[in-house]
Enzyme design. Structure first.
Site, short mmCIF file in Angstrom:
data_model
loop_
_atom_site.label_atom_id
_atom_site.label_comp_id
_atom_site.label_asym_id
_atom_site.label_seq_id
_atom_site.Cartn_x
_atom_site.Cartn_y
_atom_site.Cartn_z
N HIS A 60 0.84 -1.21 0.00
CA HIS A 60 0.00 0.00 0.00
C HIS A 60 0.87 1.26 0.00
CE1 HIS A 60 -4.00 -1.77 0.72
NE2 HIS A 60 -3.30 -2.75 1.26
N SER A 76 -22.31 28.10 11.61
CA SER A 76 -22.12 27.58 12.96
C SER A 76 -20.90 28.23 13.61
CB SER A 76 -21.89 26.08 12.88
OG SER A 76 -20.65 25.83 12.24
N GLY A 77 -20.11 28.92 12.81
CA GLY A 77 -18.86 29.45 13.34
C GLY A 77 -17.70 28.52 13.01
N GLY A 78 -18.01 27.33 12.52
CA GLY A 78 -16.96 26.37 12.15
C GLY A 78 -16.40 26.69 10.76
N VAL A 79 -15.31 25.99 10.43
CA VAL A 79 -14.61 26.29 9.18
C VAL A 79 -15.49 25.99 7.96
CG1 VAL A 79 -12.58 25.76 7.79
CG2 VAL A 79 -12.41 25.75 10.27
N ASP A 80 -16.17 24.83 7.96
CA ASP A 80 -16.88 24.42 6.75
C ASP A 80 -17.99 25.39 6.35
OD1 ASP A 80 -15.22 22.30 7.08
OD2 ASP A 80 -16.77 20.94 7.83
N SER A 81 -18.86 25.70 7.31
CA SER A 81 -19.97 26.58 6.94
C SER A 81 -19.45 27.99 6.65
CB SER A 81 -21.06 26.59 8.02
OG SER A 81 -20.57 27.10 9.24
N SER A 82 -18.37 28.39 7.31
CA SER A 82 -17.83 29.73 7.06
C SER A 82 -17.26 29.84 5.65
CB SER A 82 -16.71 30.06 8.05
OG SER A 82 -17.18 29.96 9.36
#
Ligand code: XMP
Length: 518
Positions: free
Chosen positions: A175, A228-234
């Protein structure tokens, strides 16, 4: 819109297939993982890959009915790399022989030595006459297919590296994508160079494409995005705002379970910095009221999830003409995995997300991060100019501090927790450890303990510090702080936070623990 060169990874169910994609993305190659069941001749023709990789997998090609790639994969005229099961299936399909049973298995570290110098895929790979690799196979190839030659061998795998240079088919028993094959990335690099990839998958080009796609999908309609204040939604919000400007409205629900200063930071960042229309809903009274007296972790999670959907819907209904809901879905959520176990897995925790909302509200989805891994979302955030401090933030769970407050949640406990957490994170930042740690937080425990401060007796809460290293949150280990750091942090928390008189450090790994306390 640019059309990226595409590589197809056919997944035969290996635990580490996603790592192949990671290695390729790091080389600026666009690739997608698809389970072997879905890869039909028509799919292949439509996907038009520039190269194909067959992943590893748990099955045995000697078993009748075991997974196979479509025959047309071999006649497309594109380079193929087979890994482990992928190697074996390639050999079997092209006229070689695979055997299982006694003496064919090899697990763990092995060393491959070259049997020929003439192989483009090995270019510059063998550094000291041999190379460490990671093996994990029950069967092995006992006769290679016509047209193939052997280029590397290991004690347990006589055909560790084989290739048919006329057809550009390569097959390795080990691998190369895992950490324990230290120079495995070099093999992928050689393979994609040989296949003619130019490394056209960059964040700058991704951003432009994503913006064009959003404009095309949304037209002149309105989009709602839950922040939400998180990285993804921001990152999703800023990207969509770049694409369609004020057709986007963000909704931020403050459930009263955020960390110190967090709600204000989110609002000022999006409203003031980015001028994004934002509805900031302080619903802390509602959430904390409903959570009064609730101690069961699952009931807490379900209560918060239910209220969140109701509240979000209430505010979203105020936005006239909204037809789309933006979500920060990432690629690992999208990849359909090859399931061999069949049965549903046990629910450890009901994770909080806004699943179910789009159907309930009759909204269509905009998911501009669907093709990205987490670290690529961060790279995109940088490309969009989001501040580093924001992009590098540790993950924070949807139910917030509720699941860091075992037992009953009270306003008093939440306030103590916020203060202790702020001191702890400040300590971590001051010691330059923040980026080494996947996630760090304080949990306030539902016990009071006796202490002595000055000449007086105290009877206050105990808290636990948590800090873990992890790659994806699925497994984790505790962070090995020095005793000095722990001692200094405990002293600061007890001195600076009224209400805590005892500090402990949680040294449980996951498994058997989980990262959060509830
Ligand atoms: P556990 O506690 O399950 O956490 O080991 C793994 C990771 O997931 C985060 N987490 C959540 N994230 N909603 C989220 O969005 C949730 O309900 C939730 N529960 C846990 C946790 O912070 C860690 O990063």
């Amino acid at each position: 819109m640019t059309q990226h060169q595409r590589l197809l990874i056919i997944d035969f169910g290996s635990q580490v297939t996603q790592l192949i994609a990671r290695r390729l993305r790091e080389l600026n190659v666009y690739c997608e993982i698809h389970p072997y069941q879905n890869v039909t001749d028509a799919f292949l023709a439509d996907f038009a890959p520039k190269a194909i990789i067959f992943s590893g997998g748990p099955d045995s090609v000697t078993r009748e009915g075991s997974p196979r790639p479509p025959k047309s994969a071999f006649t497309l005229g594109v380079p193929i790399l087979g890994i482990c099961y992928g190697q074996q299936v390639m050999m079997q399909e092209l006229g070689g022989l695979v055997e299982s049973g006694h003496g064919t298995a090899e697990f763990g570290r092995a060393f491959v030595t070259p049997t020929s110098a003439n192989l483009a895929i090995l270019d510059g790979w063998f550094t000291e006459g041999r190379e460490q690799v990671w093996m994990s196979h029950g069967d092995h190839v006992s006769r290679i297919a016509p047209g193939f030659e052997v280029y590397g061998t290991s004690p347990g795998a006589p055909f560790a590296i084989t290739a048919d240079l006329k057809r550009n088919f390569f097959a390795v028993q080990f691998h190369p994508e895992v950490h324990h094959t230290p120079r495995g990335a070099k093999l992928y690099e050689n393979f994609i160079r040989l296949a003619g990839f130019t490394g056209d998958w960059t964040m700058a080009s991704y951003k432009d494409d994503a913006i064009a796609k959003i404009r095309e999908q949304v037209g002149d309609k309105r989009v709602i995005c839950g922040l939400s204040g998180g990285v993804d939604s921001s990152v999703a919000a800023v990207l969509i705002h770049e694409a369609i400007g004020d057709q986007l409205t963000c909704v931020f629900v403050d459930h009263g379970l955020m960390r110190q200063g967090e709600a204000g930071e989110v609002v000022s960042m999006f409203r003031d910095n980015y001028n994004i229309p934002l509805i900031a809903a302080d619903e802390s009274e509602l959430f904390l009221g409903e959570l009064e007296g609730v101690t069961d972790p699952e009931v807490k999670r379900k209560t918060i999830g239910r209220l969140f959907i109701d509240v979000f819907q209430k505010y979203a209904d105020e936005i006239e003409g909204a037809e789309f809901l933006a979500q920060g879905t990432l690629y690992p959520d999208v990849i359909e995995s090859v399931s061999f176990s069949g049965g549903p897995s046990v629910t450890i925790k009901s994770h909080h997300n806004v699943g179910g909302l789009p159907e309930k509200m009759g909204l269509k989805l905009v998911e501009p991060l669907r093709e990205l891994f987490k670290d690529e979302v961060r790279a995109l955030g940088r490309e969009l100019g989001l501040p580093e401090k924001f992009i590098g933030r540790h993950p924070f769970p949807g139910p917030g501090l509720a699941i860091r407050c075992p037992g009953e949640i009270t306003r008093e406990k939440l306030e103590i927790l916020r203060q202790a957490d702020a001191v702890y994170i400040d300590q971590i930042r001051k010691h330059n450890l923040y980026d080494e740690i996947w996630q760090a937080f304080v949990a306030i425990l539902p016990v009071r303990t006796v202490g002595v401060m000055g000449d007086g007796r105290t009877y206050d809460y105990a808290c636990a510090l948590r800090a873990v290293t992890s790659v994806d949150g699925m497994t984790a280990d505790y962070y090995p702080f020095t005793h000095e750091f722990l001692g200094e942090t405990a002293t600061r928390i007890i001195n600076e936070v009224k209400g805590i008189n005892r500090v402990t450090y949680d040294i449980t790994s996951k498994p058997p623990g989980t990262i959060e306390w509830e």
